[in-house]
Design an enzyme around this catalytic site. Sequence first.
Site, PDB file in Angstrom:
ATOM      1  N   TRP A 100     -15.945  -4.435   2.566  1.00 25.10           N
ATOM      2  CA  TRP A 100     -14.943  -4.865   1.583  1.00 25.10           C
ATOM      3  C   TRP A 100     -15.256  -6.252   1.051  1.00 25.10           C
ATOM      4  O   TRP A 100     -15.056  -6.526  -0.138  1.00 25.10           O
ATOM      5  CB  TRP A 100     -13.540  -4.790   2.198  1.00 25.10           C
ATOM      6  CG  TRP A 100     -13.241  -3.402   2.673  1.00 25.10           C
ATOM      7  CD1 TRP A 100     -13.067  -2.985   3.961  1.00 25.10           C
ATOM      8  CD2 TRP A 100     -13.147  -2.226   1.864  1.00 25.10           C
ATOM      9  NE1 TRP A 100     -12.865  -1.634   3.990  1.00 25.10           N
ATOM     10  CE2 TRP A 100     -12.901  -1.134   2.728  1.00 25.10           C
ATOM     11  CE3 TRP A 100     -13.231  -1.991   0.487  1.00 25.10           C
ATOM     12  CZ2 TRP A 100     -12.754   0.173   2.260  1.00 25.10           C
ATOM     13  CZ3 TRP A 100     -13.090  -0.679   0.015  1.00 25.10           C
ATOM     14  CH2 TRP A 100     -12.850   0.377   0.901  1.00 25.10           C
ATOM     15  N   ASP A 167      -8.731 -12.117   1.247  1.00 26.10           N
ATOM     16  CA  ASP A 167      -8.238 -10.753   1.367  1.00 26.10           C
ATOM     17  C   ASP A 167      -7.693 -10.580   2.772  1.00 26.10           C
ATOM     18  O   ASP A 167      -8.447 -10.548   3.745  1.00 26.10           O
ATOM     19  CB  ASP A 167      -9.391  -9.778   1.092  1.00 26.10           C
ATOM     20  CG  ASP A 167      -8.994  -8.311   1.291  1.00 26.10           C
ATOM     21  OD1 ASP A 167      -7.837  -8.036   1.639  1.00 26.10           O
ATOM     22  OD2 ASP A 167      -9.874  -7.446   1.084  1.00 26.10           O
ATOM     23  N   LYS A 191      -1.269  -1.429   5.870  1.00 26.39           N
ATOM     24  CA  LYS A 191      -1.657  -1.721   7.257  1.00 26.39           C
ATOM     25  C   LYS A 191      -0.437  -2.218   8.043  1.00 26.39           C
ATOM     26  O   LYS A 191       0.060  -1.536   8.912  1.00 26.39           O
ATOM     27  CB  LYS A 191      -2.757  -2.782   7.302  1.00 26.39           C
ATOM     28  CG  LYS A 191      -3.899  -2.555   6.326  1.00 26.39           C
ATOM     29  CD  LYS A 191      -4.792  -1.393   6.690  1.00 26.39           C
ATOM     30  CE  LYS A 191      -5.992  -1.315   5.768  1.00 26.39           C
ATOM     31  NZ  LYS A 191      -6.875  -0.176   6.042  1.00 26.39           N
TER      32      LYS A 191
END
Length: 355
Positions: A100, A167, A191
């Site tokens: 990511w 992030d 999450k």
Amino acid sequence: MKHNFGAGPCILPQEVFKEASEAVLDFNNTGLSILEISHRSKEFEAVIVEAERLVRELLNVPLNYSILFLQGGASQQFAMLPMNLLPEGGKAAYLDTGVWASKAAKEAKNIGSVEIVASSSDKNYNYIPKGYAIPSDAAYFHYTSNNTIYGTEVFEVPATTVPIAVDMSSDIFSRDIDIRDFDLIYAGAQKNMGPAGLTLVIVKDEILGKTGRTIPTIFDYQPHIKAGSMYNTPAVFSIYVAMLNLRWLKAKGGVAVIEQENIIKARTLYDEIDRNPFFKGTAEVEDRSRMNVTFVMDSPELEAEFLALAKERDLIGIKGHRSVGGFRASIYNALSITSINALVDAMREFEDKHK
């Protein structure tokens, strides 16, 4: 009882599911479903106001930061961030710690110049690089705080004089942070915050509007701030469930309390991985994530056998990502120590069987 170790979309508290399911049929005695209620109604306005207030309270967000509820996931932020922060002719600095983080840098390269300050790709991202230099002329420095695939986490904010964008999709609300250390935080909700479809952005107001770029309005943070996250139709249901989940977190005592629970959960599982001769952790010990615990066994045959045992014991979602293999136990806020103990018991059962 199912023990959900899925990496995301992931476990949420049962009481949140119950209240959300009731609202699908009748939201706050309006006779309407939360799925059909107008986002301009006073009933939903109260939801988004409370959701913003809870984010600000739980994370101690100063008033000179705006809180946005957007869509498009963290992947959209990979592009939206440089659009808003990277001036024409400027450069951004990125830390490469996994898939990511790498994708975020790749998107930024479509907007302007990017310098990768360090990478852990040489060891399949099983550690967090240290001792790198962040160029002082960078428009901003970006990193991914928790790497879900590889099971590593950044616990210390890198020292730099340039704005920091991070992030935090998979560890936001899991531990105490000082918002003032950051200039922009973004996080996909699925999450620790709520269901997929919602992206949280926390941005320091003074860093915006300085690139000289013409940005498509939908990708410009400032119109979203001005419209109170309702420049276009927001993700009504996702925001509502996130609000319920943040209420749950507040009732538990907030982020500081959940952090202590997360420390205990992670320590319990890592201790068993380190003790049990059949399992081996993949991440460097000092960089081990509290959210995503990655571990392997000596052979695919053993791993297949343990996966079968896990299925029998209702341990769901522990198969590792193909980039690492083995197993990945995601132990987000709503997963209880009971589930950790169930996994540990299965690991010990496997050991006893093969002695």
